[in-house]
Structure formats: C-alpha cells, structure tokens
Design a protein around this motif. Structure first.
Motif, PDB file in Angstrom:
ATOM      1  N   VAL A  61       0.843  -1.203   0.000  1.00 13.25           N
ATOM      2  CA  VAL A  61       0.000   0.000   0.000  1.00 13.25           C
ATOM      3  C   VAL A  61       0.873   1.246   0.000  1.00 13.25           C
ATOM      4  O   VAL A  61       0.659   2.172  -0.790  1.00 13.25           O
ATOM      5  CB  VAL A  61      -0.961  -0.016   1.217  1.00 13.25           C
ATOM      6  N   TRP A  62       1.867   1.288   0.897  1.00 19.18           N
ATOM      7  CA  TRP A  62       2.760   2.458   0.944  1.00 19.18           C
ATOM      8  C   TRP A  62       3.545   2.602  -0.345  1.00 19.18           C
ATOM      9  O   TRP A  62       3.771   3.716  -0.825  1.00 19.18           O
ATOM     10  CB  TRP A  62       3.713   2.373   2.139  1.00 19.18           C
ATOM     11  N   GLY A  68      14.066   6.567   1.708  1.00 17.89           N
ATOM     12  CA  GLY A  68      13.752   5.759   0.529  1.00 17.89           C
ATOM     13  C   GLY A  68      14.774   4.663   0.289  1.00 17.89           C
ATOM     14  O   GLY A  68      14.432   3.527  -0.046  1.00 17.89           O
ATOM     15  N   THR A  69      16.042   4.994   0.479  1.00 12.14           N
ATOM     16  CA  THR A  69      17.099   3.994   0.301  1.00 12.14           C
ATOM     17  C   THR A  69      16.989   2.894   1.350  1.00 12.14           C
ATOM     18  O   THR A  69      17.149   1.712   1.038  1.00 12.14           O
ATOM     19  CB  THR A  69      18.482   4.665   0.374  1.00 12.14           C
ATOM     20  N   GLY A  70      16.702   3.280   2.589  1.00  5.38           N
ATOM     21  CA  GLY A  70      16.518   2.275   3.637  1.00  5.38           C
ATOM     22  C   GLY A  70      15.333   1.376   3.369  1.00  5.38           C
ATOM     23  O   GLY A  70      15.384   0.164   3.596  1.00  5.38           O
ATOM     24  N   TRP A  71      14.253   1.959   2.870  1.00  7.83           N
ATOM     25  CA  TRP A  71      13.065   1.185   2.545  1.00  7.83           C
ATOM     26  C   TRP A  71      13.354   0.213   1.401  1.00  7.83           C
ATOM     27  O   TRP A  71      12.952  -0.948   1.423  1.00  7.83           O
ATOM     28  CB  TRP A  71      11.944   2.145   2.192  1.00  7.83           C
ATOM     29  N   LEU A  72      14.079   0.696   0.402  1.00 11.39           N
ATOM     30  CA  LEU A  72      14.436  -0.164  -0.718  1.00 11.39           C
ATOM     31  C   LEU A  72      15.342  -1.308  -0.267  1.00 11.39           C
ATOM     32  O   LEU A  72      15.172  -2.453  -0.695  1.00 11.39           O
ATOM     33  CB  LEU A  72      15.122   0.670  -1.804  1.00 11.39           C
ATOM     34  N   ALA A  73      16.299  -1.012   0.603  1.00 13.58           N
ATOM     35  CA  ALA A  73      17.179  -2.064   1.120  1.00 13.58           C
ATOM     36  C   ALA A  73      16.390  -3.093   1.917  1.00 13.58           C
ATOM     37  O   ALA A  73      16.692  -4.288   1.877  1.00 13.58           O
ATOM     38  CB  ALA A  73      18.278  -1.444   1.979  1.00 13.58           C
ATOM     39  N   ALA A  74      15.380  -2.648   2.635  1.00 13.11           N
ATOM     40  CA  ALA A  74      14.551  -3.584   3.408  1.00 13.11           C
ATOM     41  C   ALA A  74      13.769  -4.522   2.501  1.00 13.11           C
ATOM     42  O   ALA A  74      13.429  -5.638   2.900  1.00 13.11           O
ATOM     43  CB  ALA A  74      13.600  -2.809   4.318  1.00 13.11           C
ATOM     44  N   GLN A  75      13.467  -4.104   1.288  1.00 16.21           N
ATOM     45  CA  GLN A  75      12.741  -4.963   0.360  1.00 16.21           C
ATOM     46  C   GLN A  75      13.595  -6.141  -0.085  1.00 16.21           C
ATOM     47  O   GLN A  75      13.087  -7.232  -0.340  1.00 16.21           O
ATOM     48  CB  GLN A  75      12.292  -4.178  -0.883  1.00 16.21           C
TER      49      GLN A  75
END
Length: 184
Positions: free
Chosen positions: A5-6, A65-72
């Motif tokens: 969703v996010w 955004g970079t942290g979120w992408l790395a978490a994916q």
C-alpha cells in the motif's frame, strides 16, 4: 500488505508530481510562466535557511527511501528454529542443523551436484528454500517429487512442524563435450 500500500501510494504521488512538472515544462499551464514568482524569489533570498532546509528535507527523503528499498531486498534468515509448536515453549535448535539435514538428503539423490538451503520467515511461519544444482539429464519432475515427498516430509517429521513450507529452485549444469570447449 501495508508495504505494498505504501509503495503504491508513493508511486502514485511521484507519478502525479512528475506528470505535473512535465506538463508545466511543456507549457500546459500557460506560456513562459515562471516556476518561482518574483515575490517568492524575494522571500527565498531574505531567508538564508531556506535552501539548506530544502536540501535537508530532500536528503532525509532520499535516506528513508534507500533504507526502505534495502529492506525490500533483505529477507530474514532464521538462526534458531522451534521443534514443534513455537508458542507452547518448544525446544529450539540451530537452523543450520535442519538445513544440513535436508541438504544431505537431497545431495544423495542421483544427478544432484550441489544443494544450498536456507531457512527464512518467522518462528511461527518458517520456510525453507532449497537451491539444487543438477545435471541436465535429470528428470526434474521425479526429482521435485522426491524432494517434496521424501526430504521435506522427513524434515517436517523430524522438526514436528507440519506448517513448514518451502520453495525449490533448480539450476541445470550441462557438461560441455571436449570438442565444444574452446580457449579464448
């Protein structure tokens, strides 16, 4: 689910912002209309903190955004696994013991060259990923059947975990005949 969703909302906001900017650049909002008016430019010049604040906000968004992408990309590897029901105070064991057991089982099958296994997920919903490097001549249907109905059943029985799911990835290794080998 919330992650999707996010991600969708962020993509939608960025799409609208990019489309609006592109339309403005192409003159959709009137010819030669400046992005920043004279009064706005005057206010920005009067406040020396404005551009550093904009840069700090942009940097914060980029880092988040970079942290979120790395978490994916990161998937949680289990270090310890409960034998039986994890909520009932079950005995815990090192996950590498379970992965070594299924690797040994699958490696003993004909045509299998190498096996890599990894347990991931959570203590309540573990999952095993098996990567099998095998010869090109192997019957993948039979090999998949043996892994599912032999090795995985034995692992579930040993761990007393009927909820243990898994994914098997096959990689084929083809022997290159001597007459096809070339030195470049």
């Amino acid at each position: 689910m919330w992650n999707r969703v996010w991600l969708a909302l962020t993509g939608l906001v960025l799409l609208v912002a990019g489309g609006t900017t592109l339309a403005g650049g192409l003159g959709a909002f009137g010819p030669d209309r400046p992005v920043v008016t004279g009064a706005m430019s005057q206010k920005m010049a009067e406040n020396p903190w404005f551009w550093p604040a904009v840069a700090a906000c942009a940097l914060t968004v980029a880092v988040l955004g970079t942290g979120w992408l790395a978490a994916q990309w990161r998937s949680r590897t289990l270090r310890r696994l409960a034998m039986g029901d994890a909520r009932a105070g079950a005995t815990r064991m090192a996950a590498r013991v379970a992965t070594r057991a299924i690797s040994a089982d699958v490696t003993s099958y004909p045509g299998v060259r190498r096996v890599r296994t990894r347990l991931s997920g959570s203590a309540r919903r573990p999952s095993v990923r098996v990567r099998v490097m095998c010869d090109a001549e192997v019957d993948l249907g039979e090999l998949a059947w043996r892994i599912r109905d032999d090795a995985m059943v034995r692992l579930r029985t040993t761990l007393n975990r009927e909820d243990l799911g898994g994914v098997v990835d096959f990689r084929m290794k083809r022997e290159i005949p001597a007459w096809e080998r070339r030195v470049v």
